[in-house]
Design a protein around this motif. Structure first.
Motif, PDB file in Angstrom:
ATOM      1  N   PRO A  45     -16.429 -34.496  -7.520  1.00  0.00           N
ATOM      2  CA  PRO A  45     -17.123 -33.796  -8.610  1.00  0.00           C
ATOM      3  C   PRO A  45     -16.322 -32.671  -9.250  1.00  0.00           C
ATOM      4  O   PRO A  45     -16.697 -32.186 -10.303  1.00  0.00           O
ATOM      5  N   HIS A  46     -15.231 -32.225  -8.614  1.00  0.00           N
ATOM      6  CA  HIS A  46     -14.583 -31.006  -9.112  1.00  0.00           C
ATOM      7  C   HIS A  46     -13.206 -31.193  -9.716  1.00  0.00           C
ATOM      8  O   HIS A  46     -13.004 -31.008 -10.898  1.00  0.00           O
ATOM      9  N   ASN A 118     -17.315 -38.333 -10.294  1.00  0.00           N
ATOM     10  CA  ASN A 118     -18.546 -38.040  -9.554  1.00  0.00           C
ATOM     11  C   ASN A 118     -19.447 -39.280  -9.445  1.00  0.00           C
ATOM     12  O   ASN A 118     -20.641 -39.216  -9.681  1.00  0.00           O
TER      13      ASN A 118
ATOM     14  N   ASN B   5     -24.039 -35.476 -14.190  1.00  0.00           N
ATOM     15  CA  ASN B   5     -24.249 -35.283 -12.758  1.00  0.00           C
ATOM     16  C   ASN B   5     -23.155 -34.424 -12.139  1.00  0.00           C
ATOM     17  O   ASN B   5     -23.021 -34.374 -10.932  1.00  0.00           O
ATOM     18  N   GLU B   7     -21.550 -30.664 -11.307  1.00  0.00           N
ATOM     19  CA  GLU B   7     -22.226 -29.415 -10.932  1.00  0.00           C
ATOM     20  C   GLU B   7     -21.936 -28.295 -11.921  1.00  0.00           C
ATOM     21  O   GLU B   7     -22.652 -27.307 -11.996  1.00  0.00           O
ATOM     22  N   ASN B   8     -20.825 -28.413 -12.632  1.00  0.00           N
ATOM     23  CA  ASN B   8     -20.560 -27.473 -13.712  1.00  0.00           C
ATOM     24  C   ASN B   8     -19.748 -28.178 -14.778  1.00  0.00           C
ATOM     25  O   ASN B   8     -19.223 -29.258 -14.545  1.00  0.00           O
ATOM     26  N   LEU B  78     -27.597 -30.161 -15.571  1.00  0.00           N
ATOM     27  CA  LEU B  78     -26.489 -30.484 -14.673  1.00  0.00           C
ATOM     28  C   LEU B  78     -27.011 -31.050 -13.359  1.00  0.00           C
ATOM     29  O   LEU B  78     -28.182 -30.917 -13.035  1.00  0.00           O
ATOM     30  N   ASN B  79     -26.077 -31.621 -12.618  1.00  0.00           N
ATOM     31  CA  ASN B  79     -26.367 -32.089 -11.259  1.00  0.00           C
ATOM     32  C   ASN B  79     -27.546 -33.064 -11.207  1.00  0.00           C
ATOM     33  O   ASN B  79     -28.434 -32.923 -10.373  1.00  0.00           O
ATOM     34  N   ARG B  81     -29.738 -36.146 -10.411  1.00  0.00           N
ATOM     35  CA  ARG B  81     -29.849 -37.105  -9.306  1.00  0.00           C
ATOM     36  C   ARG B  81     -31.025 -38.037  -9.565  1.00  0.00           C
ATOM     37  O   ARG B  81     -32.078 -37.598 -10.034  1.00  0.00           O
ATOM     38  N   GLY B  98     -32.835 -32.652 -11.990  1.00  0.00           N
ATOM     39  CA  GLY B  98     -31.634 -31.985 -12.486  1.00  0.00           C
ATOM     40  C   GLY B  98     -31.870 -30.496 -12.580  1.00  0.00           C
ATOM     41  O   GLY B  98     -32.981 -30.016 -12.373  1.00  0.00           O
ATOM     42  N   THR B  99     -30.808 -29.763 -12.874  1.00  0.00           N
ATOM     43  CA  THR B  99     -30.920 -28.317 -13.035  1.00  0.00           C
ATOM     44  C   THR B  99     -30.720 -27.977 -14.501  1.00  0.00           C
ATOM     45  O   THR B  99     -29.662 -28.291 -15.062  1.00  0.00           O
TER      46      THR B  99
END
Lengths: 181, 104
Positions: A45-46, A118, B5, B7-8, B78-79, B81, B98-99
């Motif tokens: 993911p990063h 991801n 999806n 995280e940032n 973001l993120n 699922r 999600g966020t």
């Protein structure tokens, strides 16, 4: 008499059709995988997203519901009790995962993506069959397709749910350092 | 609206996190397609009707989540699922989480 004939004929036909379908599916998977191998995917993911900051990113997904034929299903649920490993289910899950990944990849390629990051796979049992054995599985593959700036102009208009390009592409470095600055 | 999806988002800072958003979908299928799929299950292979049913409901759930996020004033989710898939009697129910955030 014909009832007995039917009892024999249906599983035999199911077995034959199921085997042919499975063989054709494997052949088609191998063929399409050779074509789509040019699109790399990763489950990180990063790091790669910072290496390749997306001016436009989009959620892509691919899913499939597959089932075993009646004969293999019954044999598998019997084997489930007697043996540890059920090879027909392994094959079923393998087919489903590869198919789902291929569908995700081809959706990403339609958007001219350079990379899918991801990537996550999720498996669900769709039907609970005889004696609790799953009779069909659904596999969903999803990830974030990264579309390079020079390609976004030629990319087709949004068809699925999602996304406008960020207003200021590549404006500010992220807090997370890139692997290869 | 950006839905991902990850995280940032590289190159963009998260100004404000608005918490979790959820989208749920319940999709029914026609009895005829259920019957045909039932027959298809004898022979094995892909159940195309169910594949399509689940794809449609996933898109619906994403759209619901987007509406909720927009109502909160977010400009990205973001993120993301996918979770809780259940198919009962030809009816598919699933949700997506999600966020919701505000990107600069």
């Amino acid at each position: 008499m014909w009832e007995i004939g039917l009892l024999v004929l249906v599983p035999v036909l199911a077995y034959l059709f199921g085997t042919i379908t499975e063989r054709n599916h494997y052949r088609s998977l191998a063929h399409r995988e050779r074509h789509l191998v040019r699109l790399p995917i990763c489950d990180d993911p990063h790091s790669l997203t910072t290496l390749y900051p997306p001016p436009s990113s989009r959620l892509v997904m691919g899913s499939v519901v597959v089932t075993l034929d009646l004969f293999k299903r019954v044999v598998a649920s019997l084997a489930n009790r007697l043996l540890g490993r059920v090879e027909s289910y392994e094959a079923l899950l393998d087919r489903a995962r590869r198919e789902a990944l291929l569908r995700m990849k081809s959706e990403a390629l339609r958007l001219d993506a350079a990379l899918v990051c991801n990537v996550r796979l999720e498996t669900a049992h769709v039907f609970q069959g005889w004696r609790g054995a799953p009779s069909a599985v659904e596999v969903l593959a999803y990830g974030t397709a990264l579309i390079p700036a020079e390609r976004t102009r030629t990319a087709p208009a949004a068809s699925g749910p999602v996304l406008a390009p960020p207003r200021r592409p590549l404006a500010r470095p992220t807090s997370r350092p890139a692997l290869n600055p | 609206m950006l839905i991902t999806n990850l995280e940032n988002v590289p190159g963009q800072r998260i100004m404000k996190s608005l918490g979790m958003v959820r989208g749920q979908a319940l999709q029914d299928s026609h009895w005829m397609t259920r019957l045909l799929s039932g027959l298809h299950r004898v022979l094995g292979g892909e159940l195309a009707h169910y594949s399509a049913l689940l794809r449609r409901s996933r898109e619906k759930a994403l759209a619901h989540m987007e509406v909720e996020a927009r109502a909160m004033g977010a400009n990205a989710v973001l993120n993301v699922r996918f979770s809780a898939l259940a198919v009962v009697g030809g009816r598919a129910r699933l949700s997506v989480l999600g966020t919701a955030v505000v990107l600069e």
